[in-house]
Write a protein that holds these residues in place. Structure first.
Motif, PDB file in Angstrom:
ATOM      1  N   UNK A 184       0.834  -1.203   0.000  1.00 48.84           N
ATOM      2  CA  UNK A 184       0.000   0.000   0.000  1.00 48.84           C
ATOM      3  C   UNK A 184       0.874   1.259   0.000  1.00 48.84           C
ATOM      4  N   UNK A 185       1.864   1.286   0.882  1.00 46.46           N
ATOM      5  CA  UNK A 185       2.729   2.466   0.999  1.00 46.46           C
ATOM      6  C   UNK A 185       3.507   2.705  -0.289  1.00 46.46           C
ATOM      7  N   UNK A 186       4.068   1.656  -0.887  1.00 41.81           N
ATOM      8  CA  UNK A 186       4.863   1.844  -2.096  1.00 41.81           C
ATOM      9  C   UNK A 186       3.993   2.276  -3.266  1.00 41.81           C
ATOM     10  N   UNK A 187       2.750   1.817  -3.321  1.00 41.61           N
ATOM     11  CA  UNK A 187       1.836   2.285  -4.365  1.00 41.61           C
ATOM     12  C   UNK A 187       1.560   3.776  -4.206  1.00 41.61           C
ATOM     13  N   UNK A 188       1.344   4.225  -2.997  1.00 38.39           N
ATOM     14  CA  UNK A 188       1.113   5.654  -2.745  1.00 38.39           C
ATOM     15  C   UNK A 188       2.367   6.467  -3.057  1.00 38.39           C
ATOM     16  N   UNK A 189       3.511   5.990  -2.575  1.00 41.13           N
ATOM     17  CA  UNK A 189       4.764   6.712  -2.818  1.00 41.13           C
ATOM     18  C   UNK A 189       5.068   6.785  -4.307  1.00 41.13           C
ATOM     19  N   UNK A 190       4.887   5.678  -5.020  1.00 33.99           N
ATOM     20  CA  UNK A 190       5.208   5.687  -6.454  1.00 33.99           C
ATOM     21  C   UNK A 190       4.324   6.666  -7.218  1.00 33.99           C
ATOM     22  N   UNK A 191       3.148   6.884  -6.728  1.00 38.11           N
ATOM     23  CA  UNK A 191       2.231   7.838  -7.362  1.00 38.11           C
ATOM     24  C   UNK A 191       2.731   9.273  -7.206  1.00 38.11           C
ATOM     25  N   UNK A 192       3.298   9.589  -6.030  1.00 38.13           N
ATOM     26  CA  UNK A 192       3.638  10.983  -5.733  1.00 38.13           C
ATOM     27  C   UNK A 192       5.127  11.276  -5.588  1.00 38.13           C
ATOM     28  N   UNK A 193       5.996  10.264  -5.605  1.00 42.57           N
ATOM     29  CA  UNK A 193       7.407  10.471  -5.279  1.00 42.57           C
ATOM     30  C   UNK A 193       8.083  11.487  -6.189  1.00 42.57           C
ATOM     31  N   UNK A 194       7.916  11.361  -7.480  1.00 40.64           N
ATOM     32  CA  UNK A 194       8.624  12.252  -8.398  1.00 40.64           C
ATOM     33  C   UNK A 194       8.183  13.702  -8.230  1.00 40.64           C
TER      34      UNK A 194
END
Length: 186
Positions: free
Chosen positions: A87-97
């Motif tokens: 869940x966390x990595x999906x959220x981070x990958x969405x907004x990280x850049x």
């Protein structure tokens, strides 16, 4: 019990940063507090989890879950430990850049790094003390001999594959604690 396995390992997965080794103190605390295993059992679980293919955290969760509730327990503990990261990595990958250059994000990540190193070092010390020390005295001299041999091999042959070291450790453990134990009675 199955829901409890899921919940405990979900909490472990949610609140541990730094990978499987950083999870060891939390796994130890939770598993012992629920009377699912002893410290000795946990050390055995760690050895088995480290010696089998796959991510350490998933292996140990699966092993503990299976040990308590069979296949369903293994599935519940594994899903519990994996789901927070997913869940966390999906959220981070969405907004990280969008936020990777943000000074606050960089500050948080810089603050997490020492905590991760400290947690891993704490795990290593806990495992070391549990294996080699009893009542404040060194009691596992054979284990220390094996540790020294493995460390010397790793420093001498820096590119030696970790699998070879694990295999050599297992062979030495078998020999020193088995057929050759009469040579090393301490």
């Amino acid at each position: 019990m199955i829901m409890q396995l899921f919940t405990v390992f979900f909490k472990i997965g949610l609140f541990t940063f730094g990978g499987g080794y950083a999870m060891i103190p939390l796994i130890k605390a939770e598993v012992i507090s629920h009377n699912w295993a002893t410290v000795s059992d946990i050390i055995d679980f760690i050895g088995i989890s480290e010696s089998t293919p796959g991510p350490f955290a998933i292996n140990i969760a699966t092993f503990i879950g299976f040990n308590k509730e069979g296949i369903l327990g293994a599935a519940a503990a594994t899903l519990g430990v994996v789901l927070p990261s997913l869940i966390i990595i999906l959220i981070i990958s969405k907004f990280f850049f969008d936020f990777q250059d943000n000074k606050y994000v960089k500050a948080v990540l810089a603050g997490l790094r020492p905590a991760v190193v400290g947690t891993i070092a704490s795990s290593a010390f806990t495992i070391f003390a549990s294996i080699f020390i009893t009542n404040g005295k060194v009691t596992n001299y054979i284990g220390i001999i094996i540790l020294i041999i493995i460390l010397m091999l790793k420093f001498k042959f820096k590119k030696m594959h970790p699998i070879m070291l694990i295999i050599l450790s297992g062979v030495m453990g078998y020999l020193f604690y088995g057929p050759l134990h009469f040579l090393f009675p301490f």
